[in-house]
Design a protein around this motif. Structure first.
Motif, short mmCIF file in Angstrom:
data_model
loop_
_atom_site.label_atom_id
_atom_site.label_comp_id
_atom_site.label_asym_id
_atom_site.label_seq_id
_atom_site.Cartn_x
_atom_site.Cartn_y
_atom_site.Cartn_z
N VAL A 276 0.83 -1.21 0.00
CA VAL A 276 0.00 0.00 0.00
C VAL A 276 0.86 1.26 0.00
CG1 VAL A 276 -1.77 1.30 1.24
CG2 VAL A 276 -1.86 -1.20 1.17
N HIS A 277 0.57 2.16 -0.94
CA HIS A 277 1.26 3.45 -1.06
C HIS A 277 0.31 4.58 -0.66
CE1 HIS A 277 4.79 2.29 -3.76
NE2 HIS A 277 4.13 1.16 -3.59
N LEU A 278 0.90 5.65 -0.17
CA LEU A 278 0.15 6.87 0.18
C LEU A 278 0.61 8.00 -0.74
CD1 LEU A 278 -1.73 8.47 2.14
CD2 LEU A 278 0.32 8.92 3.52
N GLN A 279 -0.36 8.60 -1.46
CA GLN A 279 -0.04 9.68 -2.39
C GLN A 279 -0.71 10.98 -1.94
OE1 GLN A 279 2.10 9.11 -4.68
NE2 GLN A 279 2.06 6.87 -4.64
N PRO A 280 0.04 12.10 -1.98
CA PRO A 280 -0.62 13.39 -1.81
C PRO A 280 -1.59 13.63 -2.97
CG PRO A 280 1.60 13.70 -2.65
CD PRO A 280 1.46 12.23 -2.33
N MET A 281 -2.60 14.43 -2.74
CA MET A 281 -3.60 14.69 -3.78
C MET A 281 -4.07 16.13 -3.67
SD MET A 281 -7.12 12.54 -4.39
CE MET A 281 -8.59 13.57 -4.44
N ARG A 282 -4.31 16.74 -4.80
CA ARG A 282 -4.86 18.09 -4.85
C ARG A 282 -5.83 18.16 -6.02
NH1 ARG A 282 -2.53 20.95 -9.04
NH2 ARG A 282 -0.63 20.02 -9.92
N TRP A 283 -6.53 19.29 -6.12
CA TRP A 283 -7.49 19.48 -7.21
C TRP A 283 -6.99 20.60 -8.11
CZ3 TRP A 283 -11.61 16.13 -7.43
CH2 TRP A 283 -11.83 15.36 -6.29
N ASP A 284 -6.97 20.36 -9.43
CA ASP A 284 -6.47 21.39 -10.34
C ASP A 284 -7.55 22.42 -10.64
OD1 ASP A 284 -8.15 20.37 -12.33
OD2 ASP A 284 -6.56 19.35 -13.42
N ASP A 285 -7.22 23.40 -11.48
CA ASP A 285 -8.14 24.51 -11.75
C ASP A 285 -9.40 24.07 -12.48
OD1 ASP A 285 -6.36 26.21 -10.55
OD2 ASP A 285 -5.42 26.88 -12.42
N ALA A 286 -9.31 22.92 -13.16
CA ALA A 286 -10.49 22.40 -13.86
C ALA A 286 -11.30 21.46 -12.97
CB ALA A 286 -10.06 21.67 -15.14
N GLY A 287 -10.88 21.32 -11.71
CA GLY A 287 -11.64 20.51 -10.78
C GLY A 287 -11.31 19.04 -10.79
N TRP A 288 -10.18 18.64 -11.42
CA TRP A 288 -9.78 17.23 -11.48
C TRP A 288 -8.73 16.94 -10.41
CZ3 TRP A 288 -11.94 13.45 -14.45
CH2 TRP A 288 -12.77 13.88 -15.50
N PRO A 289 -8.75 15.71 -9.86
CA PRO A 289 -7.72 15.37 -8.87
C PRO A 289 -6.37 15.16 -9.53
CG PRO A 289 -9.10 13.46 -9.33
CD PRO A 289 -9.72 14.62 -10.07
N ASP A 293 3.19 13.13 -7.49
CA ASP A 293 3.97 14.24 -8.02
C ASP A 293 3.58 14.46 -9.46
OD1 ASP A 293 5.83 16.11 -8.77
OD2 ASP A 293 7.58 14.82 -8.50
N ALA A 294 2.62 15.36 -9.69
CA ALA A 294 2.12 15.65 -11.04
C ALA A 294 1.65 14.39 -11.75
CB ALA A 294 3.19 16.35 -11.86
N GLY A 295 1.00 13.50 -11.00
CA GLY A 295 0.43 12.31 -11.60
C GLY A 295 1.31 11.09 -11.58
N GLU A 296 2.49 11.17 -10.93
CA GLU A 296 3.38 10.01 -10.78
C GLU A 296 3.56 9.72 -9.30
OE1 GLU A 296 7.05 10.53 -12.86
OE2 GLU A 296 6.09 10.67 -14.83
N PRO A 297 3.68 8.44 -8.91
CA PRO A 297 3.80 8.09 -7.49
C PRO A 297 5.05 8.67 -6.85
CG PRO A 297 3.26 6.16 -8.82
CD PRO A 297 3.61 7.25 -9.79
N VAL A 298 4.94 9.05 -5.58
CA VAL A 298 6.08 9.55 -4.82
C VAL A 298 6.70 8.39 -4.06
CG1 VAL A 298 5.06 11.83 -4.59
CG2 VAL A 298 4.70 10.14 -2.77
#
Length: 510
Positions: A276-289, A293-298
């Protein structure tokens, strides 16, 4: 307590995986300051492990939501290595915890409880049918309606790559319509094997987070629609990219009390199972998650902005006090009374169960297993065999589609010997991995050393120090389950008691 793997680096950062064992198909929920996670248990018993954390990094196993069924008459059922509990969803709604899961041979079940520690209700069959998997409910606070989405297993139904949606009664017991396909990924260019949906409501949208492209090689997708029944638009939000994290596969989104978003998902690592991995997540200006790191696992990242917690990991060690085994152990099939014997001291007193399958650990129901806890570790256990039955044996194994074990066996001449045996994936019967040697007093200390690539070296101490045994054994998974550390005691078919084996002081070290 030894910890062969910890994710917390002690400097405000964590490393992935946050759970290095085979914690397959994770889903997560926050209730107050607590985070709870459950995973698939397939045919292992008890089912539906429950893990707890307060920082999403340090996790402990607290128990199980699905206890074994009542004992039945006749021969015990054999293992269901690719059946049982597939891909659960964990939710909290109406003051209750809810778990939905699919048994691919039966249908979609749910259980619920007011307290995560239980008691949990008896399983309720929400939708019967073969190939119904990966269900996820949603109680929509905006409309007051409840919904359910699920995927399909082609191995049972002949159907895959689509998601079916239902209206559901608020009590989670009844589906209110026949269901309809709300996402047909055959119509999405380049998408295949869409499965594992997790259903959410956010920012006026219905969201489905779901992987596609296959467990080993795929990606995490997000789909959204203003209406539950669609149409949905889609986007890839997490993929391997330049990293070594293949998959990355299904998981769950959780928002902390401080408003941070995080995504927990699994990565398939062969014999080690689904870590199990834990990824940070945010929402972009268009409302997509946007995950990782910019769509690649950390691989390393600052921990969530939550109060510091003690470094923790699921337990591995066990002294078996009073003959009881810890939560880290599961049986490969529903246990029966008498498989273990309570007593006043330490050590697991296991009955040598008579069975015609004594020479194939993959078929035995009375095998006690736990996950490989780290990429590299050494595990040891003490064993004494108290049986006069020729052919009675007990041992310590690495168990998957192929297996290897080292232990003790009562020979036809009445002497107890140290033996080491294995079976290849296609073999129906085990073979000797090393010449047998005497075990004075019927006792031994057994050791399995696991190095990178799940390469396993066996050794035993029968009174003169640890002596290596056999060749390196390359562990392999079961169909959906990683290889496991296993303890067993068995005897040839027959009548009457066949003796016992005492396992003592199980230890795992990095």
């Amino acid at each position: 307590m030894s910890r062969p793997w910890t994710a917390d680096r002690g400097d405000g950062t964590y490393r992935n995986p946050v759970l290095a064992g085979d914690w397959s198909d994770p889903d997560v929920v926050r209730v107050g300051d607590d985070y709870y996670l459950t995973v698939s248990s397939f045919g292992r018993v008890p089912g539906l492990p429950l893990l707890h954390s307060r920082d999403l990094v340090n996790w402990t196993l607290t128990g199980y939501a699905l206890e074994p069924p009542a004992e039945e008459e006749g021969e015990p059922a054999g293992p269901r290595h690719d059946g049982g509990v597939w891909a659960p969803s964990l939710r909290h709604s109406g003051g209750r915890f809810w778990i939905f899961w699919g048994d691919p041979d039966v249908g979609i079940h749910q259980i619920n409880a007011e307290d995560i520690r239980g008691p949990w209700t008896e399983p309720h069959l929400v939708k019967a049918g073969k190939g119904l998997i990966d269900p996820c409910p949603l109680w929509d606070e905006e409309s007051g309606r409840a919904y359910l989405v699920h995927a399909w297993a082609k191995s049972r139904s002949g159907v895959k790559n689509r998601l079916t949606g239902h209206r559901m009664s608020p009590d989670g017991r009844t589906l209110l319509d026949e269901g309809e396909v709300i996402v047909d990924a055959d119509l999405i260019p380049g998408w295949f094997t869409l499965e594992g949906p997790k259903l959410y409501r956010h920012d006026g949208w219905f969201w489905i987070f779901a992987p596609a492209g296959g467990v080993e090689t795929g990606w995490q997708g997000a789909l959204r629609s203003r209406d539950f029944f669609g149409p949905y638009e889609e986007r890839v939000v997490l993929e391997q990219g330049r990293t070594e994290v293949n998959g990355p596969h299904q998981g769950g989104w959780v928002r902390t009390g401080a408003g941070e978003d995080w995504f927990l998902h699994f990565q398939s690592r062969g014999a080690y199972g689904r870590v199990v991995h834990l990824q940070p997540m945010r929402w972009d200006d268009a409302g997509w998650p946007v995950m990782g790191d910019a769509g690649e696992p950390v691989s390393v990242h600052p921990k969530p902005d939550l109060p510091p917690q003690p470094v923790a990991a699921p337990a591995t060690d066990d002294s078996f006090p009073g003959g009881r085994y810890g939560r880290q152990w599961q049986w490969t099939a529903a246990p029966r009374a008498g498989w273990t014997v309570p007593h006043s001291g330490d050590g697991l007193l296991a009955t040598c169960l008579r069975t015609a399958d004594a020479h194939d650990l993959r078929l035995l129901p009375n095998v006690l297993v736990q996950r490989l806890p780290a990429p590299e570790f050494t595990a040891t256990v003490g064993l004494s065999l108290d049986s006069t039955e020729p052919g009675a044996r007990a041992g310590f194994a690495v168990l998957g589609d192929a297996f290897s074990w080292i232990g003790l066996e009562r020979g036809p001449d009445g002497r107890v010997q140290l033996v080491h045996r294995y079976a290849e994936t296609v073999a129906e019967r085990e073979r000797d991995a090393e010449y047998a040697r005497p075990a004075p007093g019927g006792r031994a200390r057994l050791r399995i050393e696991v190095s990178a690539g799940a390469r396993c070296r066996f050794a035993a101490d029968t009174g003169d120090g640890f002596v290596p045994s056999g060749q390196v054994f390359a562990a392999v998974p079961w169909r959906w389950v990683g290889a496991q550390l296993a303890l067993f005691a068995a005897a040839p078919a027959g009548t009457g008691p066949a003796g016992t084996a005492l396992f003592s002081d199980f230890r795992v070290n990095a």
